[in-house]
Design an enzyme around this catalytic site. Structure first.
Site, mmCIF file in Angstrom:
data_model
loop_
_atom_site.group_PDB
_atom_site.id
_atom_site.type_symbol
_atom_site.label_atom_id
_atom_site.label_comp_id
_atom_site.label_asym_id
_atom_site.label_seq_id
_atom_site.Cartn_x
_atom_site.Cartn_y
_atom_site.Cartn_z
ATOM 1 N N HIS A 69 10.909 -27.395 -12.349
ATOM 2 C CA HIS A 69 11.897 -28.588 -12.898
ATOM 3 C C HIS A 69 13.029 -29.327 -11.825
ATOM 4 O O HIS A 69 14.182 -28.805 -11.252
ATOM 5 C CB HIS A 69 13.159 -28.367 -14.016
ATOM 6 C CG HIS A 69 13.897 -29.079 -14.980
ATOM 7 N ND1 HIS A 69 13.103 -30.137 -15.802
ATOM 8 C CD2 HIS A 69 15.228 -29.465 -14.774
ATOM 9 C CE1 HIS A 69 13.404 -30.454 -16.196
ATOM 10 N NE2 HIS A 69 14.715 -30.816 -16.182
ATOM 11 N N TYR A 97 28.050 -15.731 -12.041
ATOM 12 C CA TYR A 97 28.598 -14.694 -13.562
ATOM 13 C C TYR A 97 28.270 -14.453 -14.301
ATOM 14 O O TYR A 97 28.456 -13.611 -14.926
ATOM 15 C CB TYR A 97 29.796 -15.065 -13.162
ATOM 16 C CG TYR A 97 31.892 -15.754 -13.036
ATOM 17 C CD1 TYR A 97 31.750 -14.595 -11.250
ATOM 18 C CD2 TYR A 97 32.076 -17.157 -12.267
ATOM 19 C CE1 TYR A 97 32.449 -14.930 -10.654
ATOM 20 C CE2 TYR A 97 32.686 -17.274 -11.476
ATOM 21 C CZ TYR A 97 32.815 -16.254 -10.327
ATOM 22 O OH TYR A 97 33.557 -16.579 -8.787
ATOM 23 N N ARG A 154 11.420 -35.744 -20.893
ATOM 24 C CA ARG A 154 12.984 -35.606 -20.492
ATOM 25 C C ARG A 154 13.975 -35.824 -21.844
ATOM 26 O O ARG A 154 14.350 -34.544 -22.252
ATOM 27 C CB ARG A 154 13.605 -36.616 -20.107
ATOM 28 C CG ARG A 154 15.035 -35.812 -19.449
ATOM 29 C CD ARG A 154 16.482 -36.898 -18.328
ATOM 30 N NE ARG A 154 15.424 -36.951 -17.494
ATOM 31 C CZ ARG A 154 15.887 -38.067 -16.319
ATOM 32 N NH1 ARG A 154 16.825 -38.607 -16.668
ATOM 33 N NH2 ARG A 154 14.934 -38.041 -15.549
#
Length: 870
Positions: free
Chosen positions: A86, A130, A40
């Site tokens: 993931h 968006y 990570r």
């Protein structure tokens, strides 16, 4: 029942394993911490990526989001990453992807974003529904050859998909983009660097595996931040390069502008890496309100998508340099970053120096090239095997057709081909059966032969690569240099060395520059080449843009490696290196000199001495500084007394009330001294007649000044050791001047009245300048209006002492000459083209020049007739 129960209890006891809780906690926490460290928080040394970034790039590649394809919604990419690779929150993936698209976060962005991805002022990006994304062209090279078995793949979290353990990057991404992360019990903070520099470092390492880190630093100089700025000091960076741990201090870039009203502004054009511009602006405002920083009237963040611009309006009496230093001290305009190069190497975290990171990347690239070559060889041999079968079939075409036609099924046909005795195997026989009839035409048969021959050459080349390490490393170098050519750019972050780290003059290009200082104290340096030569009597070009009440007062030429001694009219001496003077355009105004040295507001620069090297003891001990004042006082002090610069300056001479320092000259102890006054008189005496005194002394009389309206206008020192004796040049305030041989001025005792040096009339105006000149030099004349003309000294007539001279420059009504100086040994041809630009050379004064050259016939104040002009 008891007999039956006892075995049951024994069975249950066998299932319970007693453990030490301390050991269990240790084991569980170590497992967790290693999972965080490796899976990570820390980047891999090979591709410089953490798992989330690697998965984002791989998923985008699988979706076909190349830089030449249409954008796709960020939500689509985030969904792909979450669903396949993931298993974490969507915000972790989107935030990582956004950062890869922010040009102020990444030195070289990996994601090409369309839409609102936030800004440097701390505003966040729009929601993932968006925004749209696709891969940057550079990021595609992180995935080059991934389909050629260059890296290992592993199963994803639910064993439904495969994902790469690492990306086969062609880019040394760990150094180029850096990384930061907090794991369990350790953290990493790797600074971004310039791609061109890092690739040069990789190539240098490939050429010489024993290269030292200091030699590598000639290529990989220092971090290069996406937001630019200035690195302040290299000691911490050097430690980071050598050990993997260090510190880098970064300052924002500022400039000082002057508004039309005359007030100065400090404009921040670049902020340090990861500094929020709005937060910086607010912090400055708080410090101003709390009186921590003085001198700022107003602060405003005017930054936009085109760049950073934070404007600080200063008070009229504020000194910009003081304000800037306060900003560095109290705000994030100066920030320090800890270098902590921790990365995963072969599954374990390690602290790496710069050579380690480069060597690990090169070793990985070598592995990729080997695996790619092996894959290509395998594929080429497969294809060549099939083509070999085609060629055998073409050689026995009629028998092959007969065999196939006589076979009942494709399987029987395949077996018949294998058993026909031509040496065909199962793969070849199957390929022959799938061969289209059009491949049997003559042209197609030739193509098959050509393809087979070219494949055999390729196979031989690939085998040579696998057997020759030198060829493999040459391929790595070639591919790296291709990346550099495509994506390499200039450094954004400037490097500033501290004075105790390096001789900064070694970093400065040595060249001659013109230094100009205006009447109101604005200074700048300009390349000497910007001033072109003109004919005598020309109109001149503008040498400095000034306010109505300002004009150029000092103008001279010096090398960027020299040190300037500034002497003020109150008798103080200050030091400044030429390279520290801000560079400006010829028509520019320059910077206020108070911002460069601690000069009191009621004092001003009167004269400047150019010293090549103050640390040259032999030179310093054998030279003196000769000072003269407006009232005719002269004083000699050893240069040794001025060889130790102090920031606050030192006293050079004690000035009595009503007097001021006028001139300072560097002498070798055996010069002839000449002083001239406004009324046209000059005196010549030996320097030996002035005894050396300390810096605090007053001095002795040099020339008599008995008229209240008269005063000394200049002093020259002519060395007796000069190969060719210079001539004395005098210039009047209305542009008249001439040269006269030094020997025409007889020796007298110091303190006398002197002899006539120019016939002062209403036409010529008072005497304003006195210089010693050589014919190899050019003369620069500057007027109070800012007009500057440059002319060869050899073009100025040599006349007698008592003449009025010839016109050197046309001076407009109300204008006067402000400064004259020489440019040493500048071989510049005169420009004689008429009507050039807006400053045409005057060619109409030839007749007037002859009349100007006429002798006035005035007698010398001492004796002897005046001399006719030559």
């Amino acid at each position: 029942m008891e007999d039956n129960q006892e075995p049951q209890e024994t069975q249950d006891n066998n299932r319970i394993i007693p453990v030490n809780i301390e050991e269990q906690m240790k084991t569980a926490y170590i497992d967790y911490s290693m999972s965080v460290i490796v899976g990570r928080a820390l980047p891999d040394v090979r591709d410089g990526l953490k798992p989330v970034h690697r998965r984002i790039l791989y998923a985008m590649n699988e979706l076909g989001l190349n830089n030449n394809k249409a954008y796709k919604k960020s939500a689509r990419v985030v969904g792909e990453v979450l669903g396949k690779y993931h298993p974490h929150g969507d915000s972790s993936v989107y935030d990582a992807m956004v950062r890869m698209a922010q040009e102020w976060s990444m030195r070289y962005t990996m994601v090409d974003g369309q839409g609102n991805f936030g800004n440097q002022d701390g505003d966040g990006p729009a929601a993932m529904r968006y925004t749209e994304v696709r891969l940057e062209k550079l990021a595609e090279h992180m995935l080059d050859d991934i389909e050629k078995d260059t890296v290992d793949f592993q199963l994803n979290f639910d064993d439904s998909e495969k994902e790469p353990n690492i990306l086969p990057t062609r880019i040394p991404n760990l150094l180029v983009n850096g990384s930061s992360g907090i794991a369990v019990g350790m953290a990493t903070s790797i600074m971004p660097h310039n791609l061109s520099e890092v690739i040069d470092g990789c190539v240098a390492f490939i050429d010489n595996n024993d290269i030292t880190i200091d030699e590598l630093m000639q290529h990989v100089k220092a971090p290069d931040f996406p937001t630019g700025g200035i690195i302040y000091g290299m000691e911490g960076i050097k430690a980071g390069m050598h050990t993997g741990r260090g510190r880098v201090v970064v300052r924002g870039r500022v400039q000082v502008d002057t508004k039309a009203s005359g007030r100065e502004q400090v404009v921040i054009t670049e902020v340090p890496y990861q500094v929020n511009r709005d937060a910086l602006t607010n912090r400055i405002g708080e410090l101003v309100n709390n009186k921590v920083i003085e001198g700022i009237v107003h602060v405003n963040n005017e930054s936009n998508k085109d760049g950073t611009r934070v404007v600080l309006d200063l008070k009229r009496d504020a000194i910009a340099n003081v304000v800037i230093n306060q900003l560095y001290k109290h705000t994030d305009l100066q920030t320090s970053f800890g270098i902590n190069n921790v990365a995963i190497v072969k599954g374990r975290p390690r602290v790496l120096n710069v050579k380690d990171m480069i060597s690990e990347f090169v070793e990985f690239r070598h592995e990729v090239v080997v695996r790619r070559t092996q894959f290509e060889l395998k594929e080429a041999e497969k294809r060549a095997h099939i083509l070999q079968g085609y060629l055998i079939a073409l050689d026995h075409l009629d028998e092959v057709i007969r065999l196939i036609r006589s076979s009942a099924t494709p399987e029987i046909a395949k077996d018949n081909l294998i058993n026909a005795g031509w040496g065909l195997d199962d793969i070849q026989a199957k390929a022959i059966l799938e061969l289209r009839l059009q491949r049997l035409t003559g042209m197609e048969r030739e193509k098959i032969k050509e393809e087979y021959e070219s494949l055999m050459k390729l196979i031989a080349h690939l085998k040579e690569i696998l057997s020759n390490a030198g060829m493999r490393f040459d391929i790595i170098k070639t591919e790296l240099l291709e990346i550099k050519q495509k994506f390499g750019d200039e450094r954004r972050t400037e490097i500033t060395y501290l004075s105790d780290e390096v001789n900064i003059k070694d970093l400065i290009k040595e060249e001659d520059v013109v230094i100009t200082i205006s009447h109101l104290g604005y200074i700048k340096r300009t390349s000497a080449d910007e001033y072109r030569a003109q004919r005598r009597g020309g109109r001149g070009v503008r040498g400095g843009k000034t306010r109505d009440e300002d004009y150029i007062e000092h103008l001279f030429v010096a090398s960027t490696h020299h040190t300037l001694l500034f002497f003020t009219e109150k008798g103080r001496c200050y030091w400044l290196n030429v390279y520290e003077i801000p560079e400006g355009e010829k028509a520019g105004k320059g910077r206020a000199i108070q911002n460069l040295m601690q000069l009191p507001p009621d004092d001003k620069i009167r004269t400047i001495i150019d010293i090549k090297d103050l640390k040259d003891e032999e030179f310093v001990n054998s030279h003196n500084i000769l000072l003269c004042t407006k009232n005719g006082i002269i004083k000699k002090t050893s240069l040794t007394d001025f060889s130790r610069p102090r920031q606050t300056g030192v006293n050079a001479i004690t000035i009595i009330e009503g007097d001021r320092l006028l001139e300072a000259k560097l002498t070798d102890g055996s010069c002839d001294v000449m002083m001239a006054v406004k009324s046209g008189r000059a005196i010549r005496f030996s320097e030996e007649k002035v005894r050396a005194t300390g810096r605090g002394a007053i001095g002795v009389a040099g020339i008599e000044v008995d008229d209240e309206n008269d005063e000394v206008i200049g002093m020259i020192c002519v060395s007796k050791n000069a190969e060719t004796a210079p001539s004395v040049l005098v210039v009047s305030e209305k542009g008249y001047g001439k040269r006269t041989a030094v020997d025409e001025y007889r020796f007298t005792n110091r303190g006398g009245k002197g002899v006539k040096t120019l016939n002062v009339t209403e036409k010529t105006g008072k005497l304003v300048g006195l210089l010693d000149v050589k014919e190899t030099e050019d003369l620069l004349i500057t007027c109070k209006s800012g007009i500057t003309i440059r002319m060869p000294v050899s073009g100025i007539s040599e006349l007698g002492r008592a003449t009025q001279g010839v016109k050197l420059i046309r001076v407009d009504d109300g204008d006067e000459i402000a400064a004259i100086t020489t440019v040493d040994e500048q071989e510049i041809e005169e420009e004689i083209a008429e009507g050039e630009n807006q400053n045409p050379v005057d060619t109409t004064n030839e007749a007037s020049a002859s009349s100007d050259n006429e002798d006035t016939g005035n007698e010398d104040t001492d004796s002897g007739p005046s001399e006719a002009s030559s």
